[in-house]
Scaffold this motif. Structure first.
Motif, PDB file in Angstrom:
ATOM      1  N   ASP A   1       0.763  -1.138   0.037  1.00 26.86           N
ATOM      2  CA  ASP A   1       0.026  -0.111  -0.010  1.00 26.86           C
ATOM      3  C   ASP A   1       0.972   1.350   0.066  1.00 26.86           C
ATOM      4  OD1 ASP A   1      -1.952   1.890   0.345  1.00 26.86           O
ATOM      5  OD2 ASP A   1      -2.917   1.018   1.848  1.00 26.86           O
TER       6      ASP A   1
ATOM      7  N   ARG B   1      -0.589   4.519  -1.004  1.00 33.64           N
ATOM      8  CA  ARG B   1      -1.417   5.202  -1.111  1.00 33.64           C
ATOM      9  C   ARG B   1      -1.206   6.551  -0.554  1.00 33.64           C
ATOM     10  NH1 ARG B   1      -6.857   2.502   0.113  1.00 33.64           N
ATOM     11  NH2 ARG B   1      -5.629   1.597   1.850  1.00 33.64           N
TER      12      ARG B   1
ATOM     13  N   PHE C   1      -0.464   4.082  -5.164  1.00 29.38           N
ATOM     14  CA  PHE C   1      -1.049   2.672  -5.449  1.00 29.38           C
ATOM     15  C   PHE C   1      -1.181   1.911  -4.425  1.00 29.38           C
ATOM     16  CE2 PHE C   1       3.610   2.224  -5.842  1.00 29.38           C
ATOM     17  CZ  PHE C   1       3.566   0.840  -5.313  1.00 29.38           C
TER      18      PHE C   1
ATOM     19  N   MET D   1      -1.712  -2.706  -4.068  1.00 28.36           N
ATOM     20  CA  MET D   1      -1.620  -3.961  -4.785  1.00 28.36           C
ATOM     21  C   MET D   1      -1.956  -5.248  -3.785  1.00 28.36           C
ATOM     22  SD  MET D   1       2.127  -5.159  -6.247  1.00 28.36           S
ATOM     23  CE  MET D   1       1.386  -6.908  -6.207  1.00 28.36           C
TER      24      MET D   1
ATOM     25  N   SER E   1      -4.577  -8.377  -7.558  1.00 25.82           N
ATOM     26  CA  SER E   1      -5.236  -6.915  -7.927  1.00 25.82           C
ATOM     27  C   SER E   1      -4.087  -5.682  -7.537  1.00 25.82           C
ATOM     28  CB  SER E   1      -6.448  -6.806  -7.059  1.00 25.82           C
ATOM     29  OG  SER E   1      -6.300  -6.570  -5.725  1.00 25.82           O
ATOM     30  N   GLY E   2      -4.423  -4.887  -8.229  1.00 23.26           N
ATOM     31  CA  GLY E   2      -3.779  -3.433  -8.162  1.00 23.26           C
ATOM     32  C   GLY E   2      -4.412  -2.380  -8.735  1.00 23.26           C
ATOM     33  N   ALA E   3      -4.347  -1.111  -8.145  1.00 29.04           N
ATOM     34  CA  ALA E   3      -5.101   0.118  -8.380  1.00 29.04           C
ATOM     35  C   ALA E   3      -4.099   1.341  -8.188  1.00 29.04           C
ATOM     36  CB  ALA E   3      -6.220   0.183  -7.567  1.00 29.04           C
ATOM     37  N   THR E   4      -4.230   2.272  -9.131  1.00 27.47           N
ATOM     38  CA  THR E   4      -3.544   3.426  -8.820  1.00 27.47           C
ATOM     39  C   THR E   4      -4.661   4.603  -8.912  1.00 27.47           C
ATOM     40  OG1 THR E   4      -1.794   4.748  -9.809  1.00 27.47           O
ATOM     41  CG2 THR E   4      -3.242   3.867 -11.639  1.00 27.47           C
ATOM     42  N   TYR E   5      -3.940   5.965  -8.377  1.00 27.30           N
ATOM     43  CA  TYR E   5      -5.049   6.814  -8.015  1.00 27.30           C
ATOM     44  C   TYR E   5      -4.324   8.153  -8.363  1.00 27.30           C
ATOM     45  CZ  TYR E   5      -6.610   3.159  -4.982  1.00 27.30           C
ATOM     46  OH  TYR E   5      -7.109   1.974  -4.391  1.00 27.30           O
TER      47      TYR E   5
ATOM     48  N   SER F   1      -9.107   6.803 -10.671  1.00 32.95           N
ATOM     49  CA  SER F   1      -8.427   5.673 -10.236  1.00 32.95           C
ATOM     50  C   SER F   1      -8.802   4.454 -11.470  1.00 32.95           C
ATOM     51  CB  SER F   1      -9.423   5.025  -9.001  1.00 32.95           C
ATOM     52  OG  SER F   1     -10.714   4.726  -9.071  1.00 32.95           O
TER      53      SER F   1
ATOM     54  N   ARG G   1      -8.106   0.264 -11.745  1.00 29.59           N
ATOM     55  CA  ARG G   1      -7.817  -1.116 -11.040  1.00 29.59           C
ATOM     56  C   ARG G   1      -8.056  -2.185 -11.804  1.00 29.59           C
ATOM     57  NH1 ARG G   1      -7.854  -3.186  -6.190  1.00 29.59           N
ATOM     58  NH2 ARG G   1      -7.908  -0.929  -5.305  1.00 29.59           N
TER      59      ARG G   1
ATOM     60  N   SER H   1      -7.675  -6.586 -11.776  1.00 34.65           N
ATOM     61  CA  SER H   1      -7.794  -7.785 -10.964  1.00 34.65           C
ATOM     62  C   SER H   1      -7.886  -8.835 -12.005  1.00 34.65           C
ATOM     63  CB  SER H   1      -8.742  -7.682 -10.222  1.00 34.65           C
ATOM     64  OG  SER H   1     -10.268  -7.428 -10.788  1.00 34.65           O
TER      65      SER H   1
END
Length: 855
Positions: A632, A634, A644, A646, A667-671, A681, A683, A685
């Protein structure tokens, strides 16, 4: 009786602002004691509760001392300073010193009358007087001011408080605060003078204070608060400076009471000045281990960019962190701003030098009325005695916010007892962490539902989580009991236990209408690997029983489905030339049945065309061990605008039990924050499950299903492999396509883009809107799970019906609008979707309404 009467007279006079001093007629001044002679004894008169020895201990004279007028006068003042007495006098009687006192009454009860906007508990928290305390006029008057200030903070400037008392026996009183709350003093309008670049409406959106409107019944920001004006001035300054107006200033902020004395007019006079860009940006340092050019590249400010004040603070944080990495725990960074009015540019020079060594002397935590200090302290990245580090303090704030126990978390510092010491103040505002709910309702997901739940995420203020939930809906009923200890054995190790029982009925979305009954238990442990990563392991033992809904059919002795020929007259009974004959399945309700036929379930082994998924109809024990790795980065755990996160998760079934598989999900996400109120955002997965050591494939209850809330625009289990029935005419054209049952898949992938956008509704409504795009698919079945195409009886004249499995893992996509409302009844979400890409056999939807229970 005389002493009680005197006490009330003094108290009454004090309440109305009259000052009663010793010797004013109610007291005998110490000056009346003639000097000369020696004190033989001291007698105390008039006391009821306080012992003679206690009163004598306050005096500055004792038997054997001379009658000294100055010392006796000081003794009198000492008695009054205790707050125990309404009156006191000294008198010389021969060789004796007589001390006469009138004790202050004892408060029996504290009563509030006339209050409705603020409850009794809130008022009691603010005042000092309390039952069994000493009644003094000064203390009561001080509490009156505290109550008035509390009402002013809630926007009631017309409130008044009148203290009254009721005398009781034994020198006691009931203290009554009679309150006239008055109307809420609102803000009728907020106006700006001198603004040319931005409209009044735009500037109003940047400050906290709001104009009073009927729809702001959930907020108090439209109540006038003079303390809020200074905060709003700072917000305006930050807004303008973040948009290039370096010279901006608020000349004045004036609040005028309306003629009806119910509201205020607020007027801000501003000077915008000119808009500036960044000029030359330099970094200067004399520290050996720091390279000025390297530090310059580390900050994001570029020459020619629009001047933004917050970028200066961000650059200081970046340079502080870089210096810390290089080994400089104490660094002094001074930004030197040199504006050039001729070119409208601001030259910036960051001067780095080894600063004074400052250590954290003490960490104060305030506002935690329910949460224990240690629960907060263990989330802090600094401790008492550590070197002061602002970057670590920012991380500490995010970690405390991530707990979810507090509405607000603010960390500030103040001077310590020495120049090289500082005091860190952590101020938190508690929010409810427990919930008891009893709800019944309807949603498009679960139809009729019934839900009772009890949860506490911060049990006894120790950070422990307890959940006891019973839920029932059309598709699912379950009981779930959980307990989680975030610091198991006082170590940085989280541990939890889970007991559950679930019954699921997917009759309308999956093959044959299967039902599952699951009962089991699990344990889990988690621990951090670094500041931004953590690792969790778990074990679960459960019993799964899968049963397909009974569906009787009639079969022949050879195991095929029994049919009969019927003739349709096609609307002309007298003309047999246009009659249509077709084969239809014999109804199991037919009585009597044709010879050599029998009724069996559609999954019976005697039926030769039974689906291959019928082999899943059995009870099994699953023994599953798994792990999860989280990373994490973020910048904010609640509303991230950068960074981000994941997650990688794997489960291994087969450590005992009947089921064997490996399931992997990632899974992963960027903001990214674009500007205020707009966040983006992205994401992605994916998941895959593979059987181990057998050829039976993956049971349907362990496969992946997507749709509904997991893939907007598609119904629950609406995309992916499906059993279909296609009815075609003699020329091969599809006359009718029946979407039968979802089969789930061994793999899925999905990507989601979401853009949070402003909706121009009052913030008090708690409504958020977002645009979204979903894309992905579910698919892949083992050969043993794929039914071969087979002809089945048809219900449409002149057609041939074929049942087959469709398993195309083609791309599906949807887009739409999502509206979330954090209502007083719980979070509610509305999803409006438009399908962009689908397969012909997918089940779609354009609207979804869903609710959830907070835990």
């Amino acid at each position: 009786m005389r002493s009680v009467f005197a006490a009330f007279i003094l108290s009454f006079a004090g309440l109305f602002g009259l000052t009663v001093m010793p010797g004013s007629g109610l007291t005998a001044n110490a000056q009346t004691v003639n000097p000369g002679g020696t004190i033989r004894s001291i007698r105390v008169e008039g006391n009821q509760r306080i012992e003679d020895r206690t009163i004598q201990s306050y005096l500055l004279v004792e038997p054997g001392d001379p009658f000294d007028r100055e010392r006796i006068d000081l003794s009198l003042k000492t008695l009054f300073a205790t707050g125990l007495f309404a009156d006191a006098s000294f008198e010389k009687s021969g060789s004796d010193l007589v001390v006469r006192v009138v004790e202050n009454p004892i408060i029996n009860r504290v009563i509030f009358e006339g209050n409705s906007a603020l409850d009794d508990d809130k008022l009691r928290e603010e005042i000092e007087v309390a039952p069994r305390g000493i009644f003094t006029a000064a203390r009561v008057q001080s509490d009156v001011q505290r109550i008035l200030e509390l009402y002013r903070q809630s926007g009631r400037f017309a409130a008044s408080v009148e203290p009254q008392y009721k005398p009781l026996e034994q020198n006691r009183v009931d203290l009554v605060f009679v309150i006239n709350e008055g109307p809420v003093t609102g803000v009728r309008s907020i106006n700006f003078i001198g603004n040319e670049s931005y409209s009044d409406r735009r500037l109003r959106s940047e400050i906290v204070t709001r104009q009073s409107r009927w729809w702001r019944f959930f907020s108090s920001n439209d109540n006038y608060d003079p303390g809020r004006l200074e905060y709003d001035r700072e917000l305006l300054r930050q807004f303008y400076q973040n948009n290039g107006y370096y010279d901006f200033r608020v000349v004045s902020a004036v609040a005028d009471l309306t003629p009806d004395q119910e509201d205020f007019y607020i007027t801000y006079t501003v000077e915008e000045g000119d808009q500036y860009n960044y000029g030359e940006v330099k970094v200067e340092t004399e520290l050996d281990k720091l390279n000025a050019e390297g530090l310059r590249r580390a900050i994001s400010i570029q020459e020619g960019d629009l001047f933004r004040g917050d970028q200066i603070e961000n650059a200081i944080d970046t340079l502080t962190y870089a210096a810390g990495v290089a080994g400089y725990a104490f660094v002094d960074i001074t930004p030197q701003l040199d504006p050039d009015p001729e070119t409208n540019r601001v030259n910036v020079t960051f001067a780095l030098d080894e600063g004074p060594r400052v250590y954290i002397e003490r960490i104060n935590i305030t506002g935690n009325t329910a949460t224990l200090d240690r629960v907060i302290r263990r989330e802090l990245r600094v401790a008492e005695g550590d070197a002061f580090n602002r970057v670590l303090l920012d991380r500490s704030r995010n970690r405390v916010r991530a707990l979810g126990y507090f509405k607000e978390v603010e960390i500030s510092e103040s001077a310590g007892s020495a120049p090289d010491k500082t005091v860190v103040d952590v101020a938190v505002q508690e929010q409810p962490t427990g919930e008891l709910s009893f709800a019944a309702g309807y949603s498009s997901v679960d139809a009729f539902l019934f839900d009772v739940s009890v949860s506490q995420r911060n049990l006894r203020g120790r950070g422990q989580t307890v959940i006891a939930r019973v839920s029932a809906s059309k598709r699912q009923q379950y009981i779930d009991l959980r307990f989680r200890e975030p610091r198991f054995l006082d170590r940085n190790l989280a541990a939890g236990i889970d007991l559950f029982s679930t019954r699921s009925d997917f009759a309308d979305i999956s093959f044959g209408g299967f039902k599952t009954d699951t009962i089991g238990a699990g344990v889990n442990f988690g621990f951090p690997l670094s500041e931004n990563t953590n690792f969790g392991v778990r074990y679960r033992l459960q019993s799964d029983e899968l049963d397909f809904t009974d569906r009787p059919i009639v079969i022949n002795t050879d195991g095929t489905q029994a049919t009969e020929t019927i003739t349709d007259d096609n609307g002309t009974p007298d003309d047999p030339s246009d009659d249509i004959t077709r084969e239809v399945a014999i109804s199991p309700n037919e009585d009597p049945l044709p010879p050599n036929t029998s009724v069996v379930d559609i999954c019976d082994a005697a039926y030769v065309n039974r689906s291959r998924n019928c082999r899943n109809e059995r009870a099994e024990i699953s023994s599953i061990v798994g792990y999860t790795f989280n990373w994490d980065r973020r910048n904010d755990p609640i509303e991230p605008t950068g960074g981000f996160d994941m997650s990688l998760s794997q489960d291994f079934a087969g450590v005992g039990g009947d089921v064997k598989f490996i399931r992997t999900e990632v899974s992963g996400a960027t903001y990214k924050g674009i500007f205020k109120g707009v966040r983006a955002s992205a994401r992605v997965s994916a998941g895959y499950i593979e059987p181990i050591g057998n050829n039976d494939g993956i049971r349907i209850n362990n496969r992946f299903f997507r749709g509904g809330s997991t893939f907007r625009g598609f119904d629950v289990a609406g995309l992916g492999p499906r059993l279909i029935r296609r009815e075609v005419d003699d020329e091969g054209n599809t006359v009718r396509l029946r979407k039968l049952n979802a089969l789930g898949g061994k793999a899925y992938y999905q990507g989601t883009l979401e853009l949070t956008v402003p909706n121009f509704l009052p913030e008090e409504y708690g409504i958020d809107t977002a645009l979204f795009v979903e894309a992905g698919s579910v698919g892949i079945l083992d050969d043993v799970d794929v039914d071969e195409a087979r002809i089945v009886p048809t219900t449409t004249p002149g057609t041939t019906a074929v049942e087959l499995t469709k398993d195309a893992m083609g791309l599906r996509a949807s887009a739409g609008l999502s509206i979330g409302w954090d209502s007083p009844f719980g979070p509610i979400r509305f999803d409006f979707s438009q399908i962009l890409r689908k397969e012909e056999y997918d089940r779609t939807e354009t609207f979804r309404f869903s609710t959830s229970t907070r835990f």
